[in-house]
Design a protein around this motif. Sequence first.
Motif, mmCIF file in Angstrom:
data_model
loop_
_atom_site.group_PDB
_atom_site.id
_atom_site.type_symbol
_atom_site.label_atom_id
_atom_site.label_comp_id
_atom_site.label_asym_id
_atom_site.label_seq_id
_atom_site.Cartn_x
_atom_site.Cartn_y
_atom_site.Cartn_z
ATOM 1 N N ARG A 4 1.006 4.100 -2.910
ATOM 2 C CA ARG A 4 0.773 5.510 -2.591
ATOM 3 C C ARG A 4 1.871 6.372 -3.194
ATOM 4 O O ARG A 4 1.633 7.475 -3.684
ATOM 5 C CB ARG A 4 0.737 5.679 -1.065
ATOM 6 C CG ARG A 4 0.050 6.947 -0.600
ATOM 7 C CD ARG A 4 -1.407 6.908 -0.903
ATOM 8 N NE ARG A 4 -2.098 8.132 -0.493
ATOM 9 C CZ ARG A 4 -3.171 8.582 -1.093
ATOM 10 N NH1 ARG A 4 -3.674 7.942 -2.128
ATOM 11 N NH2 ARG A 4 -3.775 9.678 -0.679
ATOM 12 N N GLY B 47 -0.829 5.019 4.684
ATOM 13 C CA GLY B 47 -0.208 3.731 4.381
ATOM 14 C C GLY B 47 1.300 3.723 4.388
ATOM 15 O O GLY B 47 1.914 2.675 4.162
ATOM 16 N N LYS C 170 0.828 -1.205 0.000
ATOM 17 C CA LYS C 170 0.000 0.000 0.000
ATOM 18 C C LYS C 170 0.863 1.255 0.000
ATOM 19 O O LYS C 170 0.574 2.228 -0.701
ATOM 20 C CB LYS C 170 -0.916 -0.001 1.226
ATOM 21 C CG LYS C 170 -1.840 1.206 1.306
ATOM 22 C CD LYS C 170 -2.740 1.134 2.529
ATOM 23 C CE LYS C 170 -3.661 2.345 2.604
ATOM 24 N NZ LYS C 170 -4.544 2.292 3.806
#
Length: 242
Positions: A139, A162, A135
């Motif tokens: 991002r 995240g 994650k």
Amino acid sequence: MLEIENLTKRFGAFTAVEGLSLTVRKGEVLGFLGPNGAGKTTTMKMVTGFLTPDGGTARICGHDILTDTIAAQTRLGYLPEGAPGYGEMTPREFLAFISSVRGLTGDAARAAEDLAIARTGLEPLLERPIENLSKGFRRRVGLAQAILHDPEVLVMDEPTDGLDPNQKHAVRDLIRTIAAEKTIVISTHLLEEVEAICTRAVIIDRGRLVADGTPAELSAKAASGKLDDVFRSLTSREESVA
């Protein structure tokens, strides 16, 4: 650089944003705060042209997002909530695609991609499919596409969501580095992030503006001198924002 004028959005009988007006100048890093459901993401989607308002408008570098959409979006970098991408692409392929969408070609495209990659620390995972990334790295891919074309206005929804502590520190350093020549709006629930990197903060509740000032000015409104106490006193729902 960014003007929001009487923005309003309704979903049936529910008013998500009501008559919101705001001006953000060059060099400002604005923290956009509010409890869940306050209208933060809806506002960002209207400002960036992904959602049509029921009233009001927004202008990016003087270009109206409703009547001059492409010119406005050309000057805009947007990191939406969740940073959606194409999972089957690698980060390098995705950034090359974004370059083409932004009208960059040849050496200019590669230079822009390489700079965005370096700034977001994506070098170790450039050839791995995005769907296989953590994650935090997904991002970072989203952040890389937002800054790739060197936009004058940067709008980010939870940019450090995240990320581990080291990654958060790197992203905050990047924002500080580029802030002087840009207008940056950050929606976040991390009050520590606002205090660390924002020059100004606004709080909205039920789609209305309820506070506007520097983090220090807002903190001074509470006897404790803490921004989270001000947040709780100005919003109508009990909610943890740490």
